[in-house]
Design an enzyme around this catalytic site. Structure first.
Site, PDB file in Angstrom:
ATOM      1  N   LYS A  69      37.125  33.417  40.281  1.00  0.00           N
ATOM      2  CA  LYS A  69      38.057  34.598  39.498  1.00  0.00           C
ATOM      3  C   LYS A  69      38.185  34.155  37.861  1.00  0.00           C
ATOM      4  O   LYS A  69      38.134  35.048  37.378  1.00  0.00           O
ATOM      5  CB  LYS A  69      39.561  34.704  40.094  1.00  0.00           C
ATOM      6  CG  LYS A  69      39.669  35.309  41.535  1.00  0.00           C
ATOM      7  CD  LYS A  69      41.091  35.373  41.928  1.00  0.00           C
ATOM      8  CE  LYS A  69      40.984  36.090  43.052  1.00  0.00           C
ATOM      9  NZ  LYS A  69      42.583  36.312  43.640  1.00  0.00           N
ATOM     10  N   GLY A 125      53.851  27.076  43.124  1.00  0.00           N
ATOM     11  CA  GLY A 125      52.361  27.334  43.007  1.00  0.00           C
ATOM     12  C   GLY A 125      51.985  27.590  41.531  1.00  0.00           C
ATOM     13  O   GLY A 125      52.979  28.084  40.630  1.00  0.00           O
ATOM     14  N   ALA A 126      50.869  27.054  41.099  1.00  0.00           N
ATOM     15  CA  ALA A 126      50.449  27.189  39.706  1.00  0.00           C
ATOM     16  C   ALA A 126      48.987  27.427  39.942  1.00  0.00           C
ATOM     17  O   ALA A 126      48.109  27.154  38.630  1.00  0.00           O
ATOM     18  CB  ALA A 126      50.458  25.834  39.055  1.00  0.00           C
ATOM     19  N   GLY A 127      48.424  28.327  40.677  1.00  0.00           N
ATOM     20  CA  GLY A 127      47.020  29.000  40.723  1.00  0.00           C
ATOM     21  C   GLY A 127      46.799  30.159  39.978  1.00  0.00           C
ATOM     22  O   GLY A 127      47.624  30.675  39.479  1.00  0.00           O
ATOM     23  N   GLY A 128      45.575  30.688  40.557  1.00  0.00           N
ATOM     24  CA  GLY A 128      45.515  32.168  39.942  1.00  0.00           C
ATOM     25  C   GLY A 128      46.365  33.131  40.578  1.00  0.00           C
ATOM     26  O   GLY A 128      46.866  34.185  39.840  1.00  0.00           O
ATOM     27  N   ALA A 129      46.836  32.860  41.729  1.00  0.00           N
ATOM     28  CA  ALA A 129      47.866  33.942  42.354  1.00  0.00           C
ATOM     29  C   ALA A 129      49.281  33.678  41.668  1.00  0.00           C
ATOM     30  O   ALA A 129      50.007  34.729  41.269  1.00  0.00           O
ATOM     31  CB  ALA A 129      48.011  33.657  43.737  1.00  0.00           C
TER      32      ALA A 129
END
Length: 260
Positions: A69, A125-129
């Site tokens: 992504k 969380g700390a990703g793309g989502a």
């Protein structure tokens, strides 16, 4: 029936045998009487550039999933505002990138709550989502609190959100929030903390601890399959200016026992 007029679409990722996207889109195309086929392209990273260069020339549109992504952006000519903010693209048409994860979360939340002004939203969380959820919720007026195992990655998300003028900070302990969001695979560890709305990105299993606990407490929920289907339908609007109602797609997935 596939013929000389059939349009090609598909999802590009790595180790994506689990993806439900072909089932979702091919069902939708059939019902909308769109002459198109949607395939899964499992591409190794060293072949990504060549694969994308070819696919964008022959395909009507594409989706991108883990781990591409972010990487795909440098292979495109332009991206929309949401993709620029997030630094991630999950849908393309030609060489322009879009982010329908952002559109999905924002529209689903708007259907559940009247306003998030002066409310606190907590994101795990700390990703793309996480970035998709963060910007969607921030645009609806809330201040964000981000919690993640790696504080450094959480700070990166918070900094990115703040750079666009929204309120965000990193926290180290669970606190009560108006909206609680899980974007991590650790679905057993996220409490609902008395929220008014719980959002879960995990869709296998569908009934995560967060979803189950929230429903037991009468807290409204948006589950992972709702996000998956909504972002898929938003992508179809970009490609064909048309899509099925989410409910019809969800009924199909349940009937085929593709989700549980």
């Amino acid at each position: 029936m596939i013929d000389q007029n059939t349009k090609l679409l598909g999802v590009v990722g790595q180790n994506i045998s689990y993806t439900l996207s072909p089932a979702i889109h091919n069902f939708s195309f059939s019902n909308l009487e769109i002459n198109a086929v949607y395939l899964s392209f499992d591409i190794k990273e060293d072949k990504l550039r060549r694969a994308v260069d070819g696919l964008v020339e022959v395909a009507k549109g594409l989706n991108f999933t883990i781990p591409y992504k972010e990487k795909v952006i440098e292979l495109l000519d332009e991206v929309d505002k949401a993709s620029e903010m997030l630094g991630a693209v999950n849908t393309t048409m030609g060489r322009k990138g879009y982010n329908t994860d952002f559109l999905a979360v924002k529209s689903l939340v708007q259907e559940k709550v009247n306003s998030l002004d002066e409310k606190v939203c907590l994101i795990y969380g700390a990703g793309g989502a996480s970035r998709a959820a963060a910007f969607a919720l921030a645009e609806l007026g809330c201040s964000l609190e981000i919690i993640n195992r790696s504080k450094e990655r959480a700070e990166e998300v918070a900094d990115r959100v703040r750079s666009y003028g929204y309120e965000a900070k990193v926290v180290e302990e669970c606190r009560e929030a108006y909206v609680t969001v899980n974007t991590t695979p650790d679905w057993e560890k996220v409490p609902c903390n008395g929220s008014k709305l719980s959002i879960e990105f995990v869709y296998k299993p569908l009934e995560t601890t967060l979803i189950r606990a929230s429903r037991n407490l009468g807290i409204d929920v948006i589950n992972g399959i709702q996000i998956l289907v909504r972002q898929a339908m938003e992508a179809e609007k970009i490609w064909f200016n048309s899509s099925l109602p989410d409910e019809k797609v969800l009924e199909y997935l349940y009937a085929r026992k593709l989700i549980w």
